[in-house]
Design a protein around this motif. Structure first.
Motif, PDB file in Angstrom:
ATOM      1  N   THR A  11      44.461-137.498  -7.762  1.00 13.39           N
ATOM      2  CA  THR A  11      44.306-138.873  -7.246  1.00 13.39           C
ATOM      3  C   THR A  11      42.999-138.937  -6.525  1.00 13.39           C
ATOM      4  O   THR A  11      42.632-137.972  -5.801  1.00 13.39           O
ATOM      5  CB  THR A  11      45.497-139.051  -6.208  1.00 13.39           C
ATOM      6  OG1 THR A  11      46.754-138.865  -6.739  1.00 13.39           O
ATOM      7  CG2 THR A  11      45.437-140.507  -5.525  1.00 13.39           C
ATOM      8  N   ARG A  13      40.712-139.713  -3.853  1.00 15.12           N
ATOM      9  CA  ARG A  13      40.833-139.870  -2.347  1.00 15.12           C
ATOM     10  C   ARG A  13      39.233-140.274  -1.663  1.00 15.12           C
ATOM     11  O   ARG A  13      38.593-140.392  -2.432  1.00 15.12           O
ATOM     12  CB  ARG A  13      41.103-138.509  -1.791  1.00 15.12           C
ATOM     13  CG  ARG A  13      42.228-137.979  -2.362  1.00 15.12           C
ATOM     14  CD  ARG A  13      42.977-136.745  -1.281  1.00 15.12           C
ATOM     15  NE  ARG A  13      42.099-135.709  -1.324  1.00 15.12           N
ATOM     16  CZ  ARG A  13      41.854-134.712  -2.168  1.00 15.12           C
ATOM     17  NH1 ARG A  13      42.746-134.368  -3.028  1.00 15.12           N
ATOM     18  NH2 ARG A  13      41.026-133.888  -1.950  1.00 15.12           N
ATOM     19  N   GLU A  71      43.188-144.379  -7.498  1.00 13.70           N
ATOM     20  CA  GLU A  71      43.494-144.352  -9.263  1.00 13.70           C
ATOM     21  C   GLU A  71      43.871-142.620  -9.346  1.00 13.70           C
ATOM     22  O   GLU A  71      43.527-141.619  -8.868  1.00 13.70           O
ATOM     23  CB  GLU A  71      42.359-144.535  -9.850  1.00 13.70           C
ATOM     24  CG  GLU A  71      42.131-146.104  -9.934  1.00 13.70           C
ATOM     25  CD  GLU A  71      40.866-146.256 -10.953  1.00 13.70           C
ATOM     26  OE1 GLU A  71      40.843-147.698 -11.174  1.00 13.70           O
ATOM     27  OE2 GLU A  71      39.918-145.492 -11.175  1.00 13.70           O
ATOM     28  N   GLN A  72      44.886-142.650 -10.242  1.00 19.31           N
ATOM     29  CA  GLN A  72      45.395-141.233 -10.946  1.00 19.31           C
ATOM     30  C   GLN A  72      44.627-140.993 -12.017  1.00 19.31           C
ATOM     31  O   GLN A  72      44.484-141.855 -13.095  1.00 19.31           O
ATOM     32  CB  GLN A  72      46.862-141.354 -11.284  1.00 19.31           C
ATOM     33  CG  GLN A  72      47.750-141.694 -10.030  1.00 19.31           C
ATOM     34  CD  GLN A  72      48.023-140.401  -9.186  1.00 19.31           C
ATOM     35  OE1 GLN A  72      48.118-139.398  -9.735  1.00 19.31           O
ATOM     36  NE2 GLN A  72      47.950-140.796  -8.124  1.00 19.31           N
TER      37      GLN A  72
END
Length: 133
Positions: A11, A13, A71-72
């Motif tokens: 993810t 960060r 976003e992943q």
């Protein structure tokens, strides 16, 4: 023989973001190195980890699209080839929600004996650690 694909999800960060409000280019490189090391550590025996270390000779990265905060991402890596003391590892990083390719990269690694830090031929048993049959 099919190369074993190792995956990791990340993810995005705040600390990954640069002044342009997207993932910093160097962060992608760090993710590639990290996922390669995780793949090696997962597959290698304790004896392999004691006897050998990998050294980077060259990185190549092609940036296709940006990644943004929250976003992943899906990182894929696999060993593309081994020859002598060298191993080429490939990577792809995707936006997991859109399945769009963000980064394509490759690294040329050299296998070293841990005690001498001298290049050593990659044993077949190590090559076989990264193949799905």
């Amino acid at each position: 023989m099919t190369p074993q694909v190792f995956t990791q999800t990340i993810t995005v960060r705040e600390e990954h973001i640069d002044v342009r409000n997207h993932v910093n280019n160097l962060v992608y490189l760090q993710w590639c190195v990290d996922v390669a090391e995780q793949h090696w550590t997962q597959n290698a025996t304790p004896k392999h980890l004691e006897d050998y270390v990998w050294f980077v000779l060259k990185h190549e990265i092609e940036y296709k699209m940006e990644a943004l905060l929250g976003e992943q991402l899906l990182i894929k890596t696999w060993v593309h080839s081994n020859a002598g003391v060298r191993s080429e590892r490939r990577y792809e990083i995707y936006n997991q929600q859109t399945d769009k390719l963000l980064v394509r990269a490759k690294t040329l690694w050299c296998l070293l004996k841990a005690d001498t830090k001298k290049p050593t031929l990659i044993p077949e048993e190590i090559c076989n650690l990264f193949i799905d049959e």
